[in-house]
Structure formats: C-alpha cells, structure tokens
Scaffold this motif. Structure first.
Motif, PDB file in Angstrom:
ATOM      1  N   LEU A  20      -2.503  46.105  26.058  1.00  0.00           N
ATOM      2  CA  LEU A  20      -1.652  45.097  26.196  1.00  0.00           C
ATOM      3  C   LEU A  20      -0.408  45.907  27.044  1.00  0.00           C
ATOM      4  O   LEU A  20       0.439  45.528  27.764  1.00  0.00           O
ATOM      5  N   ILE A  21       0.021  46.812  26.356  1.00  0.00           N
ATOM      6  CA  ILE A  21       1.117  47.779  26.619  1.00  0.00           C
ATOM      7  C   ILE A  21       0.868  48.249  28.050  1.00  0.00           C
ATOM      8  O   ILE A  21       1.750  48.273  28.688  1.00  0.00           O
ATOM      9  N   ALA A  22      -0.488  48.758  28.327  1.00  0.00           N
ATOM     10  CA  ALA A  22      -0.418  49.553  29.549  1.00  0.00           C
ATOM     11  C   ALA A  22      -1.163  48.550  30.653  1.00  0.00           C
ATOM     12  O   ALA A  22      -0.646  48.940  31.841  1.00  0.00           O
ATOM     13  N   GLN A  30       3.291  44.503  37.221  1.00  0.00           N
ATOM     14  CA  GLN A  30       4.534  44.794  37.158  1.00  0.00           C
ATOM     15  C   GLN A  30       5.045  45.721  38.339  1.00  0.00           C
ATOM     16  O   GLN A  30       4.729  46.895  38.523  1.00  0.00           O
ATOM     17  N   PRO A  31       5.822  45.294  39.350  1.00  0.00           N
ATOM     18  CA  PRO A  31       6.161  46.089  40.554  1.00  0.00           C
ATOM     19  C   PRO A  31       7.083  47.319  40.090  1.00  0.00           C
ATOM     20  O   PRO A  31       7.877  47.415  38.972  1.00  0.00           O
ATOM     21  N   ARG A  32       6.722  48.484  40.672  1.00  0.00           N
ATOM     22  CA  ARG A  32       7.572  49.897  40.274  1.00  0.00           C
ATOM     23  C   ARG A  32       8.855  49.635  40.574  1.00  0.00           C
ATOM     24  O   ARG A  32       9.212  49.141  41.700  1.00  0.00           O
ATOM     25  N   ALA A  39       5.790  38.159  32.261  1.00  0.00           N
ATOM     26  CA  ALA A  39       4.497  38.562  31.675  1.00  0.00           C
ATOM     27  C   ALA A  39       4.413  40.116  31.232  1.00  0.00           C
ATOM     28  O   ALA A  39       4.025  40.327  29.971  1.00  0.00           O
ATOM     29  N   THR A  40       5.271  41.024  31.564  1.00  0.00           N
ATOM     30  CA  THR A  40       5.364  42.328  31.239  1.00  0.00           C
ATOM     31  C   THR A  40       6.047  42.367  29.885  1.00  0.00           C
ATOM     32  O   THR A  40       5.443  43.163  28.993  1.00  0.00           O
ATOM     33  N   LEU A  44       4.503  43.649  26.415  1.00  0.00           N
ATOM     34  CA  LEU A  44       4.830  44.821  25.769  1.00  0.00           C
ATOM     35  C   LEU A  44       5.368  44.542  24.252  1.00  0.00           C
ATOM     36  O   LEU A  44       4.858  45.208  23.260  1.00  0.00           O
ATOM     37  N   TRP A  45       5.932  43.333  24.087  1.00  0.00           N
ATOM     38  CA  TRP A  45       6.240  42.906  22.564  1.00  0.00           C
ATOM     39  C   TRP A  45       4.796  42.578  21.838  1.00  0.00           C
ATOM     40  O   TRP A  45       4.786  43.063  20.619  1.00  0.00           O
ATOM     41  N   LEU A  46       3.893  41.819  22.403  1.00  0.00           N
ATOM     42  CA  LEU A  46       3.001  41.468  21.713  1.00  0.00           C
ATOM     43  C   LEU A  46       1.851  42.707  21.450  1.00  0.00           C
ATOM     44  O   LEU A  46       1.323  42.954  20.365  1.00  0.00           O
ATOM     45  N   GLY A  47       1.859  43.501  22.352  1.00  0.00           N
ATOM     46  CA  GLY A  47       0.740  44.630  22.211  1.00  0.00           C
ATOM     47  C   GLY A  47       1.434  45.595  21.490  1.00  0.00           C
ATOM     48  O   GLY A  47       0.880  46.278  20.688  1.00  0.00           O
ATOM     49  N   GLY A  48       2.703  45.695  21.318  1.00  0.00           N
ATOM     50  CA  GLY A  48       3.612  46.603  20.526  1.00  0.00           C
ATOM     51  C   GLY A  48       3.153  46.244  18.992  1.00  0.00           C
ATOM     52  O   GLY A  48       3.075  46.881  18.212  1.00  0.00           O
ATOM     53  N   ALA A  49       3.530  44.981  18.941  1.00  0.00           N
ATOM     54  CA  ALA A  49       3.420  44.382  17.268  1.00  0.00           C
ATOM     55  C   ALA A  49       2.096  44.658  17.093  1.00  0.00           C
ATOM     56  O   ALA A  49       1.758  44.824  15.721  1.00  0.00           O
TER      57      ALA A  49
END
Length: 78
Positions: A20-22, A30-32, A39-40, A44-49
């Motif tokens: 989820l983080i990657a 996610q545009p560079r 969504a990003t 990041l929050w859900l994947g990190g948690a």
C-alpha cells in the motif's frame, strides 16, 4: 500449527502494508513531483499503520517465543 498460521498472516499483513505504501508510485496514480492526491495520502497512512502494527506484533511474538525457549532451556538444566 496455529502459531505458524498466525505468523504467516502477520507476514502477509506486513507485506500488504508495504505494498500500500509503494502502490501509488509503482502503479503510477501519483504524478511525479505533484502534490499528493487523496488516494496516495490514504494509501500511505493505511499502509504505514498496517505495516507498523503487523511488524510490532511480529516482534512481540518473536520476543515471547525467545522467552519461552529461554525458560525451557533454564528448566532443562535442573
């Protein structure tokens, strides 16, 4: 057997959190160089948690297993 299933589930949850983080960067939604889209931020929050919680659970399980091995080793000397 139950312990192996539990550890396998925690490892899968940890890997899912890392994905989820990657994912925003690997999949490309996610545009560079742009500000993070909603969504990003969510990924990041859900994947990190998810990764953090499963990692902490794995560390606690490993510490408990080592403690049990040490206890059995101490009693084997008696």
């Amino acid at each position: 057997m139950k312990a192996k299933l539990g550890v396998a589930a925690l490892v899968l949850l940890f890997l899912g959190g890392l994905w989820l983080i990657a994912a925003p960067f690997a999949v490309g939604y996610q545009p560079r160089g742009a500000a993070y889209v909603a969504a990003t931020v969510n990924d990041l929050w859900l994947g990190g948690a998810l990764a953090a919680l499963s990692f902490v659970s794995l560390v606690i399980y490993a510490a408990d297993a080592l403690r049990e091995l040490a206890r059995r080793g101490a009693h084997a000397d008696d």
